[in-house]
Design a protein around this motif. Structure first.
Motif: not given
Length: 708
Positions: A252-259
């Protein structure tokens, strides 16, 4: 009055037709261009943003794997170090000292919830963090406790009890109790996996298990174990348990974008870690049942996985849902030599990257519509401004061709081209009127109507001509076999040809050992003099290497002499219908050839004329040779020797000696031209003494003749 009425509608009709024609043609050109521009801009921007998005997803997916490995490696290293430590002292398995070491490992890695050692005799020693909400052996952890150790010692009693000790920190015991033991680590999957690896000869290979539920911490964990071996004998294992939630938080902390979503799964398609922890498995009593990605309730991830299974491509583009939302997906496996062959999938809706593009396209469309309205208005305005005077000029031109003498007033216009055209038509009318006073009108009319062009064989153009030949070639040809002579001359000609072509020159012809070339035709070259000098000096430099090769072969070296001159000459196709030659002719060509021969008189290599010096002298290193009289030319002209190119590359830069020769020869020549022959003689003699300079030796003789 009736005549005016008859004329007016016809004039208005012509005026409207021309104006509409200009407007319609212009709009027919501008509308497709405008639509094409909008579409092309949108499409180009879309493809750029899309490609950037793909690259970003690929990079993020790869970085996720690297980050996960970096997340796991410290834990793997910790269990490996502990196993090595215990292997060096097997008694540690049943000693409290190892508990202190386990607590230190928990303190050093907050992602680890439990740390334990298991031995082949069934002994077990675990340290885990306490949680007031999770009972330990049916008891609530006492207040202030941070860690609890669970010890089963079967070294003396195979039915050993479980001993639980609560710590605030190592050495600070808060509570301790025992209870009957029902746990045997040897029956657990992690120990069986270690045993299986050991039996397969994997003595030093860690084991990472897929998620499972642990009763001691009441949560889903992933265990990382390492065998304890001594002399190729399995003594037990060291295990660290990491919460699946820690992995999920990491994703979750390393998400590339919001969705975006990043999911880890195994080769069977089972979810290992889902960013929403509970979606990765189903809990049945105290057991975790893994879920398949394809069973994730028709999510984008399940669609991507199905496509991945069908086509096997790492990069996937697909649409999802009723609205056909475009998605990007990327799949990457952990390195082949890594502990687990897990696969990481990153799924991102393309719209996450297109927000800025949509804003740009909206502005582009608004600007385009505004520009289109403005252009349409200006089109009608300028079509009127152009059409009215053009109609009048058209009528006057028709009158000229039919020799009508109707005297129309001169057309005036604020448009420069139309005003110029009006003045030209007026002068043309006057000229033809005067011409018809000397030539019959029928002949003039025939010339005007035929429009035949006169073709010439050449044109006069100011350009630069180069001549070269080899020193003492006649003597060389007498003492050298024909084939060998051909090869040596060909080497020189090839070398010079490359130099000329590199500088955009045109080779006119080869005459024995001589080369004739020119710059400035057929293509215009504003720097023709400079490029000719660069080609000549490149030739001089490259002849050094050619001669080194010849000397190494015990053959006499070749010395090339070059003359260069800039002048106006005739250039074009000359010859007959059977044979044409594109060449230059004129006095300037003869001067270039004469300059090449002058090198012999002054012991120089590259002789250039004063006209060339005026064209490119500020970019050259030259030294004056003498003031001479050229056959066919009135007066005397100064000639120079080319010594190098200013601001050139290493190949064409002069040496320090050549620079000195330029400087001191210039001083001597100025004295010579001013009649100070004695002073000039001193400098020339010094150049002969210091550099054995051939030109200076010639000028020494000239100075002495002047003095005597």
């Amino acid at each position: 009055m009736s005549k005016d009425k008859k004329f007016l509608p016809n004039f208005i009709k012509q005026n409207i037709n021309l104006r509409i024609s200009i407007s319609v043609i212009f709009l027919m050109l501008i509308i497709p261009a405008f639509i094409t521009f909008i579409f092309y801009s949108y499409r180009t921007n879309y493809l750029i943003y899309k490609q950037n998005a793909i690259n970003l997803v690929v990079r993020a997916n790869e970085e996720s794997i690297h980050s996960l490995i970096e997340f796991l490696d410290p834990i793997v290293d910790a269990v490996r170090v502990t196993s090595k430590m215990v292997a060096s002292n097997p008694e540690l398995i049943n000693q409290e000292k190892i508990t202190e070491h386990s607590i230190v490992n928990l303190e050093n890695n907050l992602n680890v919830v439990s740390y334990f050692l298991s031995s082949k005799d069934g002994s077990f020693r675990q340290v885990q963090r306490t949680n007031q909400a999770i009972p330990i052996a049916g008891r609530v952890p006492p207040d202030g406790s941070q860690y609890v150790s669970w010890v089963i010692d079967r070294s003396k009693n195979q039915n050993g009890e479980s001993t639980y000790t609560f710590f605030k920190s190592w050495g600070d015991v808060i509570a301790k109790f025992t209870s009957p033991n029902k746990y045997d680590p040897r029956e657990r999957p992690f120990y069986k996996g270690i045993t299986k690896n050991f039996s397969e000869g994997k003595f030093d290979i860690p084991l990472i298990e897929d998620p499972y539920f642990t009763n001691s911490t009441k949560q889903a964990v992933i265990s990382i174990s390492h065998p304890i071996t001594v002399s190729n004998q399995l003594l037990g294992s060291v295990t660290a348990q990491v919460k699946v939630a820690s992995f999920a938080d990491f994703l979750l902390k390393n998400k590339i974008s919001k969705n975006s979503q990043t999911i880890i799964f195994n080769e069977q398609g089972d979810v290992i870690v889902h960013p929403e922890v509970n979606l990765g498995f189903i809990k049945e009593k105290d057991t975790l049942v893994p879920r398949k990605i394809v069973d994730l309730d028709s999510s984008p991830a399940s669609v991507a996985k199905k496509i991945y299974d069908q086509i096997g491509s790492k990069q996937i583009e697909f649409t999802f849902g009723e609205n056909k939302v475009p998605y990007l997906a990327n799949f990457n496996s952990f390195p082949a030599n890594y502990i687990k062959p897990w696969i990481v999938m990153t799924v991102v809706p393309l719209d996450d990257f297109m927000a800025e593009l949509n804003i740009i396209n909206q502005r582009l469309i608004i600007f385009g519509i505004f520009a289109f309205i403005l252009i349409t208005f200006l089109t009608f305005y300028f079509s009127k401004l152009i059409s009215k005077p053009l109609e009048s000029l058209t009528t006057e031109i028709q009158n000229i061709f039919t020799f009508k003498s109707d005297d129309y007033p001169q057309v005036t216009s604020s448009i420069y081209e139309i005003s110029t055209l009006s003045n030209a038509i007026k002068r043309l009318k006057s000229t033809i009127a005067a011409f018809t006073s000397y030539v019959p009108k029928d002949l003039v009319n025939d010339l005007l109507s035929s429009g035949k062009a006169i073709e010439l064989g050449g044109e006069s153009r100011y350009l630069t001509v180069l001549f070269s030949d080899l020193k003492d070639f006649s003597t060389l040809s007498e003492i050298t076999p024909s084939r060998e002579l051909l090869l040596r001359v060909s080497s020189y000609l090839e070398l010079m040809t490359y130099a000329i072509k590199e500088e955009g020159g045109t080779i006119d012809k080869f005459i024995g050992d001589s080369v004739m070339a020119f710059w400035g035709a057929p293509l215009l070259d504003q720097n023709h003099a400079y490029h000719a000098c660069v080609a000549a000096f490149k030739t001089k430099r490259r002849m050094v290497f050619l001669n080194e090769k010849l000397v190494a072969e015990e053959k006499p070296p070749l010395v090339v002499r070059i003359g260069i001159h800039s002048d106006a000459v005739l250039v074009g196709n000359i010859g007959s219908a059977e044979r044409l030659s594109y060449t230059v002719m004129g006095d300037g060509v003869n001067i270039a050839a004469r300059l090449e021969g002058i090198n012999k008189e002054f012991n120089t290599d590259i002789c250039i004329s004063h006209s060339l010096f005026k064209e490119a002298g500020e970019r050259l290193w030259v030294r004056p040779i003498d003031q001479i009289t050229v056959k066919g030319r009135k007066g005397e002209l100064i000639i120079y020797e080319l010594m190098g190119i200013q601001d050139g590359d290493a190949e064409t830069a002069p040496t320090e000696i050549e620079k000195e020769l330029c400087i001191f020869t210039k001083k001597a020549f100025d004295l010579y031209m001013n009649g100070s022959y004695v002073e000039a003689l001193v400098i020339y003699e010094d150049l002969v003494l210091r550099f054995d300079d051939g030109l200076a030796a010639v000028m020494v003789a000239k100075c002495r003749n002047k003095i005597n």
